[in-house]
Design a protein around this motif. Structure first.
Motif, short mmCIF file in Angstrom:
data_model
loop_
_atom_site.label_atom_id
_atom_site.label_comp_id
_atom_site.label_asym_id
_atom_site.label_seq_id
_atom_site.Cartn_x
_atom_site.Cartn_y
_atom_site.Cartn_z
N VAL A 148 0.83 -1.20 0.00
CA VAL A 148 0.00 0.00 0.00
C VAL A 148 0.87 1.25 0.00
O VAL A 148 0.66 2.18 -0.80
CB VAL A 148 -0.94 0.01 1.23
CG1 VAL A 148 -1.69 1.34 1.32
CG2 VAL A 148 -1.92 -1.15 1.18
N TYR A 149 1.87 1.28 0.87
CA TYR A 149 2.68 2.50 1.02
C TYR A 149 3.58 2.73 -0.19
O TYR A 149 3.87 3.88 -0.53
CB TYR A 149 3.50 2.42 2.31
CG TYR A 149 2.64 2.06 3.51
CD1 TYR A 149 1.31 2.49 3.59
CD2 TYR A 149 3.12 1.27 4.55
CE1 TYR A 149 0.50 2.14 4.66
CE2 TYR A 149 2.32 0.92 5.63
CZ TYR A 149 1.01 1.36 5.68
OH TYR A 149 0.21 1.00 6.74
N ASP A 150 3.99 1.65 -0.85
CA ASP A 150 4.77 1.82 -2.08
C ASP A 150 3.95 2.49 -3.17
O ASP A 150 4.49 3.15 -4.05
CB ASP A 150 5.25 0.45 -2.58
CG ASP A 150 6.39 -0.12 -1.75
OD1 ASP A 150 7.08 0.66 -1.06
OD2 ASP A 150 6.59 -1.35 -1.77
N ALA A 151 2.62 2.28 -3.11
CA ALA A 151 1.73 2.82 -4.14
C ALA A 151 1.36 4.27 -3.92
O ALA A 151 0.70 4.88 -4.77
CB ALA A 151 0.46 1.96 -4.23
N ARG A 158 6.85 7.22 2.65
CA ARG A 158 7.15 5.81 2.90
C ARG A 158 8.31 5.67 3.88
O ARG A 158 8.30 4.79 4.75
CB ARG A 158 7.49 5.09 1.60
CG ARG A 158 7.62 3.57 1.78
CD ARG A 158 8.35 2.95 0.60
NE ARG A 158 8.41 1.51 0.72
CZ ARG A 158 9.25 0.84 1.51
NH1 ARG A 158 10.10 1.52 2.29
NH2 ARG A 158 9.26 -0.48 1.54
N SER A 159 9.30 6.53 3.77
CA SER A 159 10.45 6.49 4.68
C SER A 159 10.02 6.81 6.11
O SER A 159 10.50 6.19 7.07
CB SER A 159 11.52 7.48 4.20
OG SER A 159 12.61 7.51 5.07
N ILE A 160 9.13 7.77 6.26
CA ILE A 160 8.62 8.10 7.60
C ILE A 160 7.89 6.90 8.19
O ILE A 160 8.04 6.57 9.37
CB ILE A 160 7.69 9.33 7.52
CG1 ILE A 160 8.49 10.59 7.18
CG2 ILE A 160 6.92 9.52 8.83
CD1 ILE A 160 7.64 11.80 6.85
N ILE A 161 7.09 6.23 7.37
CA ILE A 161 6.35 5.05 7.83
C ILE A 161 7.31 3.95 8.26
O ILE A 161 7.10 3.29 9.28
CB ILE A 161 5.39 4.56 6.74
CG1 ILE A 161 4.26 5.59 6.54
CG2 ILE A 161 4.81 3.19 7.09
CD1 ILE A 161 3.40 5.32 5.32
N ALA A 162 8.36 3.74 7.48
CA ALA A 162 9.34 2.72 7.84
C ALA A 162 9.95 3.03 9.21
O ALA A 162 10.18 2.12 10.02
CB ALA A 162 10.43 2.64 6.78
N GLY A 163 10.18 4.32 9.49
CA GLY A 163 10.71 4.71 10.80
C GLY A 163 9.73 4.40 11.92
O GLY A 163 10.14 3.99 13.02
#
Length: 232
Positions: A148-151, A158-163
């Motif tokens: 979802v986040y890649d889209a 996306r980088s913030i979400i990974a954090g």
């Protein structure tokens, strides 16, 4: 005559540090490092076959990210989160990851939809099994969310979400391994299906609600269960 090559930064060490950072991040996101667990720099370096220096650099980045902490005795460990801290993190994730889901509904490509459909089908098939591999459920849940986040079309988001997942992963996924009932209740499966349908339809509001609801239900379940790494 001085060559311009002398101005280049050494790539090998920087690349090695990035690789180690990525591997340690994966341990956190996948829940293979539990809250309170210590991380030995020397042992990690030995397993990776590198010197301690690039491991220390990667760990320093993760400490700066808030994904690891240095205890008073200088030991490096995964933070132990309080129930209120975990709820705060979940509320933040609902806002940020919900935004990414909304954007994914507007900006997804046919390729993104293909990846998301396969990820949702894989998680649903596993969730429907009477007995399943908890570690695989962790992996498939992560794959679906990041499909979802890649889209969403925003690498910075996306980088913030990974954090955020670096901090939430050890708690969420430790609980998922310890309590298969959360998957068996079907909350995640239903929310994932709703997210896929909304993104396919281009319904940003429904996609946001589905992902935020998935995060909210998981957090509420974990907190109510009083799982050990979370103290009141």
């Amino acid at each position: 005559m001085t060559s311009a090559v002398t101005d280049l930064e050494p790539l090998e060490r920087r690349t090695l540090g990035e690789t180690i950072y990525g591997q340690l991040s994966e341990l956190l996101i996948s829940g293979r490092l539990a809250p309170g667990e210590r991380l030995s720099l020397r042992d990690s370096a030995a397993v990776l076959g590198v010197s301690v220096m690039p491991v220390r650099e990667a760990v320093s980045r993760l400490v700066a990210d808030g994904a690891l902490e240095v205890a008073p005795n200088r030991a490096v460990r995964v933070p132990v989160m309080t129930a209120s801290g975990f709820r705060e993190l979940a509320d933040t994730r609902m806002a940020i990851e919900g935004l990414a889901a909304a954007r994914a509904a507007r900006h997804r490509t046919p390729a993104h939809l293909g990846v998301l459909r396969r990820a949702e089908a894989a998680f649903r098939a596993l969730a429907d099994e009477e007995e399943f591999d908890p570690a695989l459920s962790v992996e498939l849940n992560r794959d679906l969310h990041f499909a979802v986040y890649d889209a969403c079309g925003l690498p910075t988001l996306r980088s913030i979400i990974a954090g955020l997942w670096l901090k939430a992963g050890p708690v969420i996924n430790l609980d998922l391994r310890a309590s298969p009932r959360r998957i068996q209740l079907g909350h995640a499966r239903h929310r994932h299906a709703e997210a896929l349908a909304a993104i396919e339809a281009g319904d940003a509001a429904a996609a946001e609600a589905a992902i935020a609801g998935d995060i909210d239900q998981a957090a509420s379940f974990i907190i109510a269960r009083g799982v050990l790494p979370i103290t009141a």
